[in-house]
Scaffold this active site. Sequence first.
Site, PDB file in Angstrom:
ATOM      1  N   HIS A  48      82.604  76.673  77.450  1.00  0.00           N
ATOM      2  CA  HIS A  48      81.577  76.683  76.404  1.00  0.00           C
ATOM      3  C   HIS A  48      80.327  77.482  76.800  1.00  0.00           C
ATOM      4  CE1 HIS A  48      78.642  75.343  73.482  1.00  0.00           C
ATOM      5  NE2 HIS A  48      77.992  74.677  74.407  1.00  0.00           N
ATOM      6  N   HIS A  72      72.763  76.031  80.043  1.00  0.00           N
ATOM      7  CA  HIS A  72      72.076  75.253  79.008  1.00  0.00           C
ATOM      8  C   HIS A  72      72.518  73.795  78.900  1.00  0.00           C
ATOM      9  CE1 HIS A  72      75.517  76.061  76.289  1.00  0.00           C
ATOM     10  NE2 HIS A  72      75.101  74.990  75.640  1.00  0.00           N
ATOM     11  N   GLU A  76      71.553  68.225  80.663  1.00  0.00           N
ATOM     12  CA  GLU A  76      71.865  67.117  79.771  1.00  0.00           C
ATOM     13  C   GLU A  76      73.191  66.439  80.144  1.00  0.00           C
ATOM     14  OE1 GLU A  76      69.725  66.097  77.813  1.00  0.00           O
ATOM     15  OE2 GLU A  76      70.697  64.798  76.347  1.00  0.00           O
ATOM     16  N   ASP A  77      74.164  67.220  80.559  1.00  0.00           N
ATOM     17  CA  ASP A  77      75.522  66.682  80.683  1.00  0.00           C
ATOM     18  C   ASP A  77      76.080  66.558  82.101  1.00  0.00           C
ATOM     19  OD1 ASP A  77      75.553  66.508  77.978  1.00  0.00           O
ATOM     20  OD2 ASP A  77      76.640  68.369  77.640  1.00  0.00           O
ATOM     21  N   ASP A 139      74.567  78.566  70.926  1.00  0.00           N
ATOM     22  CA  ASP A 139      75.221  77.302  71.295  1.00  0.00           C
ATOM     23  C   ASP A 139      75.844  76.677  70.048  1.00  0.00           C
ATOM     24  OD1 ASP A 139      75.783  74.856  72.710  1.00  0.00           O
ATOM     25  OD2 ASP A 139      73.930  74.022  71.886  1.00  0.00           O
ATOM     26  N   ASP A 260      82.423  91.523  41.386  1.00  0.00           N
ATOM     27  CA  ASP A 260      81.779  92.244  42.496  1.00  0.00           C
ATOM     28  C   ASP A 260      81.860  91.454  43.800  1.00  0.00           C
ATOM     29  OD1 ASP A 260      80.236  90.366  41.309  1.00  0.00           O
ATOM     30  OD2 ASP A 260      78.354  91.450  41.522  1.00  0.00           O
TER      31      ASP A 260
HETATM   32 MN    MN Z   1      76.061  73.525  74.420  1.00  0.00          MN
END
Ligand code: MN
Length: 712
Positions: A48, A72, A76-77, A139, A260
């Site tokens: 990712h 990034h 957080e993870d 992201d 169109d």
């Molecule tokens: Mn992410």
Amino acid sequence: MMRQFELVERVKAYDPAADEVAINRAYVFSMKAHGSQLRASGDPYFSHPIEVAGILAEMKLDAASIITALLHDTVEDTVATLDDIERLFGPDIAKLVDGVTKLSRLELQSDQTKQAENFRKLVLAMSEDIRVLLVKLADRLHNMRTLHFLKDEERRRRIARETMEIYAPLAERIGMQEMKDELEDLAFAELHPEARASIMARLAFLREKGEGLAERIMDELQETLTGGGLAAEVSGREKTPYSVWRKMQQKNVGFEQLSDIMAFRVVVDTVEQCYQALGVVHSRYPVVPGRFKDYISTPKPNNYRSLHTGVIGPERQRIEMQIRTRDMHEVAELGVAAHWVYKQGAPRTEGRQYRWLRELLDILEHAPDPQEFLEHTKLEMFQDQVFCFTPKGDLIALPRGATPVDFAYAVHSVIGDTCVGAKINGRLAPLRTQLANGDQVEVITSKAQTPSPTWERFVVTGKARARIRRFIRTQQRQQYLDLGKAILQKAFRHEGHDLTEKALDEVLKTFNCASVEDLFVAVGEGLATGREVVHAIHPPRPDAKPAKVVRLATARSKKASENAVPIRGLIPGMALHFAGCCHPLPGDRIVGIVTTGKGVTIHTIDCDALANFADTPERWLDVAWTSKGDGEIGHVGRINVTLGNEPGSLGSLTTVIGKQAGNITNLKITNRSIDFFEILVDIEVKDVKHLTNIIAALRATPVINSVERSRG
Ligand code: MN
């Protein structure tokens, strides 16, 4: 999954000066940090951040953005911390990563779609550096591309809605048309799969029916323009299913009427050539009225520039055309990101990103078209705003400098009126604390609380200020009224008369009052004295001695104290003030001094300051504490302490006071020598007895030399 060297090569291709070593380090760091984590697709999680970096490399962003993309999700993870990142990649990268992390947290917090507008503002306000927003959008784009792997339908729909309402408009707002189109279409596929399927089928049908039509149109356009002496590049693009769907919604046209479905683009070298091309097209084909728009002379707020027109073109088809220069095209597709594009060998100048940001601010500031997204969101407006959350995740927008009291009033007037404290991000904080973007605020209320006059000094919202003022005004009037009535009752009794409203009615004009109530208020405020009112009704006989005014408590009879004005119910700071010189406490014998326009100031009967009022006996007011029950209001007593200058002596002092349940509100050293300290201590106590106990306990403490109550 893109390999390490591929990513580096791609970045190097447009920015040869990019820090290769740092990109490699970020790649490895992120791969190790994410370890064996997996995506919903079953791919390693690490794919990712690499894909996100790849999207940004396509946009030709700088190495810092690429590195930020790789890192990034690590804070957080994974177990990686922001400190790790700062240590390894420097403060600039750490700041960017922190920005993206914060945006991701907001995302988790709020799914209130009706507040999308506020949320967009918040996102922009939070992304001080535009690169934070660009990484966040990339992201989101990758997450949308892989959305179908998520099992939880509710979650998929929430993410799609958020994309539609927040991220696509944000992308458009900063001019990233391509990004916006893809985000919208991916969200559309999740939210309205049947509608999208039928539009796709229809598009396929039209494509088949007019087999090679688009190519024939392009060829003829190309010929026409070349014939007109223009070197133009013609391309055609089918509209996205979502834009077709929106057109059907907005224009209320059926699918059959939608012919169109292709948009044609003419790219030339200069602005003059744009108008020349327009001239050539218009002289060759019939123009569809109302379709011509000149966004070159009047660019869109997001800096989009192009000429738009509609003609009945080759093959008698109605077609839409956009005519623009190459530069305009880059901006139209990439928006703000276009400005990042590195020209080979171009020197990287200091402050480049700031010029950038300025430009974005300009775009956002000069948005005159009310039809545009974020029409109300001039950046200056939300630079002056903070966005906070209720514990439930509702967003409350407040002016910068706002406090928990403003927040409370913004949630509900009653919550404002009764707030006693606040938790900011789970921690107790003073009511005067200034709130910051993203703060979660929990207001603590108490039924016993009423708005405090001191709040007015720090609130910034009009609503809070108005509510507090109104409360104070009505309270103040009531307070003065009660006080004035008590003063008059006492004055009449003192001179041997009865107080009747009828009698007061007669003299209203004398005191410039419209009603008896007004007269009470005037007396309470000290604008008229009780004696003046009595004498206006019952003029004193010339030979009468002046009424006896008792000045010392020692001279007071029991009866006199029964005549005293009770101060119960009067709120300190309004009609009632406790003198700062003698700090009167419940249980002290007290006297009131009426001060014009301020009500009554309470002194202890032995206060030295009373000498100043010896010549104005009419201002003296006999007042009394009302038995028990004054304990709701904390009273502050002041003591003078002399203690030995030795280790731990101050500690003993505060310990003794604390053990006696006294709360120290202020400490001031007034004098110090080699052997002794003199200290003024303000202590919140229930009454005078409480303070006396504290004094006795202090006197029994060895390091303490002397303790006296302060007398002004
Ligand atoms: Mn992410």
